[in-house]
Design a protein around this motif. Structure first.
Motif, PDB file in Angstrom:
ATOM      1  N   UNK B 246      13.283  -2.068  -1.559  1.00 41.09           N
ATOM      2  CA  UNK B 246      12.919  -1.477  -2.848  1.00 41.09           C
ATOM      3  C   UNK B 246      11.457  -1.040  -2.836  1.00 41.09           C
ATOM      4  N   UNK B 247      10.608  -1.958  -2.358  1.00 45.00           N
ATOM      5  CA  UNK B 247       9.169  -1.721  -2.341  1.00 45.00           C
ATOM      6  C   UNK B 247       8.839  -0.518  -1.435  1.00 45.00           C
ATOM      7  N   UNK B 250       9.945   2.912  -2.552  1.00 41.93           N
ATOM      8  CA  UNK B 250       9.054   3.459  -3.577  1.00 41.93           C
ATOM      9  C   UNK B 250       7.750   3.945  -2.963  1.00 41.93           C
ATOM     10  N   UNK B 253       8.481   7.095  -1.243  1.00 45.16           N
ATOM     11  CA  UNK B 253       8.909   8.209  -2.093  1.00 45.16           C
ATOM     12  C   UNK B 253       7.712   8.953  -2.695  1.00 45.16           C
ATOM     13  N   UNK B 254       6.683   8.221  -3.108  1.00 43.77           N
ATOM     14  CA  UNK B 254       5.525   8.880  -3.733  1.00 43.77           C
ATOM     15  C   UNK B 254       4.855   9.891  -2.807  1.00 43.77           C
ATOM     16  N   UNK B 255       4.422   9.473  -1.597  1.00 38.46           N
ATOM     17  CA  UNK B 255       3.817  10.471  -0.702  1.00 38.46           C
ATOM     18  C   UNK B 255       4.796  11.583  -0.316  1.00 38.46           C
ATOM     19  N   UNK B 418       0.193  -1.129  -9.251  1.00 39.25           N
ATOM     20  CA  UNK B 418       1.228  -0.107  -9.144  1.00 39.25           C
ATOM     21  C   UNK B 418       1.252   0.546  -7.767  1.00 39.25           C
ATOM     22  N   UNK B 419       0.119   0.618  -7.098  1.00 36.63           N
ATOM     23  CA  UNK B 419       0.088   1.208  -5.764  1.00 36.63           C
ATOM     24  C   UNK B 419      -0.292   0.130  -4.768  1.00 36.63           C
TER      25      UNK B 419
END
Lengths: 121, 462
Positions: B246-247, B250, B253-255, B418-419
């Motif tokens: 999961x981690x 995520x 996915x952002x980059x 969050x990051x």
């Protein structure tokens, strides 16, 4: 001109969404944090909000609830890398939920959709 | 015989002693053992069922000329019983009838054994009285099951109780059905003695069997426990893998979203030079982020063991401070290093310790990003000598860690940011553990956090 408030803490993504949304013909105002977003909602009177969830300080879901308190009429599109937040009940008060993707069509489509519904009602 | 613990082997040995020519020489013998339902159950028998079979066996035995020892130690699996066994197979005689009234004139040992009265069950009688019961030729055996009655019809036989300690565990029946040899007093006495020995041996074997059964049950229980434990470990691992997935998904996915988005822009407007350059730079930066994430994951999942060498921690920290002071200044963080002059060297891997300090400093900078403008941002590193250990304290003036999060900050993939991958402090803890050291954290929400590392001053090799 339709005004979109873009709330996103990641600099690159904020730039990306801004340019793509401007290309769609919207006037884009930005916020990097939840607090800033609330100030923009009051001062800039956006027609819709694109809201990231994972942000430092006040997160997107908390911000969503506060925006809802300020103005129930502004449609909000949640835009997150996590699909899991969709199941949190706070997400339900958002008008759309988009999982982040390199293809921005879904986001643009969601923004168009919430604006159209708003115009009808 | 008393030392034998294999029940089947023991039963066979007893019957062989009774029937073999070099032994007691009875024509046939059968063992009945008492079960939990108060029945005497035919367990094993040796000897022929018919005169013809008897002739054949005797002829064979005469030609083989085997000693008792040879007869006793037959190889396993060889058929050692015969017709008599078939006659009695599955027979169970209820013991309740043993309480039948009627003053039974039984006799044992030296006294002449009495003939059983009509209708009596001589086996149950021997069991109840624990004495030998003789069956005269032509005795009425109405109390016995038809097959046994028929087998013993018209023959003289003896029923010998098998006594172990204070209880009777069964009855042995022996007869001379085929050669009609009378059963003399001497034979009867020896048979009774054998019954005593056999009883003890059988009891031992049964106890051993019981112990063996319990041991087997214990082994099975242990196996079940082990497999449950393995399943638990497996599901715990799966849960961790789930958290990781999961981690990581995520974090990736952002980059990826950014890279894909800007790549799309490049394609849409290849002639806009300024934008092309900017977008390419952004893509390169995001790729770097992904690479850093990958490195962190790999460092954590397959860390190398530390390469220990005498290390001066003041030097390690000083060098690191020189390199990173400028970055910290950009964040308006003042770095203060207070190294103790009398610090002994420790056995450590300087590269891994650099990772530890960098991770702690990066955390500190992030914690101080949200501090109120009026508060000074200071990161203080202090080293000191404390008995057999060296202590390094990293203190920041940041936001602090909430008490509920404080318990979990070293847990892999736990993060309050969050990051963040949630691997930084987990890796710190892993490295310090590998150094046989200890890391402690104290935090006051709103005023700052202090991590204290304790490393043992190991004996140094010359």
């Amino acid at each position: 001109m339709t005004r979109i408030l873009l709330v996103e803490d990641d600099d690159h993504q904020r730039l990306l969404y801004r340019e793509e949304l401007e290309e769609e013909g919207y006037d884009v105002v930005e916020a990097c944090t939840g607090h800033e977003a609330l100030a923009r909602v009051e001062n800039d009177r956006p027609d819709a909000v694109v809201l990231d969830i994972n942000m430092p300080g006040m997160d997107g879901l908390h911000t969503l609830a506060r925006i809802h308190d300020l103005n129930r009429c502004i449609p909000v599109v949640l835009n997150s890398a996590y699909a899991a937040y969709k199941d949190q009940f706070v997400s339900w008060i958002a008008d759309a939920y988009v999982t982040k993707s390199s293809n921005l069509d879904e986001l643009k489509c969601a923004v168009r959709g919430v604006l159209a519904r708003r115009t009808v009602s | 015989m008393e030392g034998t613990i294999d029940l089947q082997g023991l039963l066979h040995a007893i019957l062989t002693c009774v029937t073999a020519g070099p032994g007691l020489g009875f024509n046939r013998a059968a063992l009945f053992l008492a079960d939990d339902d108060r029945r005497l159950v035919a367990t094993m028998a040796i000897g022929p069922a018919t005169p013809e079979e008897a002739q054949a066996i005797w002829a064979r035995l005469a030609s083989e000329q085997k000693s008792l020892d040879e007869l006793l130690y037959k190889p396993h699996g060889e058929d050692c019983t015969s017709g008599f066994q078939g006659l009695l197979a599955g027979l169970a005689i209820p013991l309740a009838e043993a309480a039948a009234p009627g003053g039974i004139p039984t006799s044992a040992g030296t006294r002449p054994a009495a003939k059983t009265p009509a209708g009596l069950n001589p086996l149950a009688e021997a069991y109840r009285t624990r004495r030998i019961v003789r069956i005269g030729a032509g005795a009425s055996l109405d109390g016995l099951p038809p097959s046994l009655r028929e087998a013993l019809h018209g023959t003289e036989a003896v029923c010998v109780p098998l006594v172990a300690k204070d209880r009777c565990i069964g009855v042995m029946v022996a007869d001379n059905a085929f050669n009609r040899k009378p059963i003399g007093e001497e034979r009867t006495r020896v048979l009774q003695l054998l019954g005593l020995l056999a009883g003890l041996a059988l009891d031992n074997a049964r106890i051993y069997e019981q112990v063996d059964r319990q041991a087997k049950q214990l082994r099975e229980t242990l196996d079940a426990l082990k497999s449950t434990q393995e399943k638990l470990i497996h599901s715990e691992r799966l849960a961790t893998v789930g958290a990781v997935a999961a981690r990581v998904s995520h974090e990736i996915r952002n980059p990826l979203t950014t890279i894909g988005g800007f790549a799309g822009m490049l394609r849409a407007r290849p002639q806009d030079r300024v934008r092309v350059e900017r977008n390419a730079a952004i893509i390169a930066e995001e790729v770097e982020k992904l690479e850093a994430l990958l490195k962190e994951m790999l460092d954590f999942t397959s860390p190398r063991p530390p390469t220990l060498a005498p290390t001066d921690l003041n030097l390690v920290i000083g060098a690191l401070a020189d390199v990173h002071r400028a970055e910290l200044n950009v964040e308006n963080v003042a770095l203060v290093v207070e190294g103790n002059d009398d610090l002994p060297p420790v056995q450590a891997d300087p590269h891994q310790l650099q990772r530890v300090f960098l991770n702690l400093w990066r955390n500190a900078v992030q914690a101080m990003r949200e501090t109120p403008v009026d508060r000074e941002k200071v990161l203080t590193i202090r080293t000191r000598h404390d008995g057999d250990a060296v202590k390094i304290a990293c203190a920041d003036t940041g936001e602090g860690i909430p008490p509920d999060a404080l318990l979990r900050i070293f847990t892999p993939f736990f993060t309050t940011r969050p990051r963040g991958t949630g691997l930084g402090l987990a890796l710190v803890k892993k490295i310090i553990d590998d150094h046989n050291g200890n890391i402690d954290v104290q935090s006051k929400p709103g005023s700052g956090t202090t991590f204290t590392i304790t490393l043992p001053v190991g004996r140094l090799r010359p």
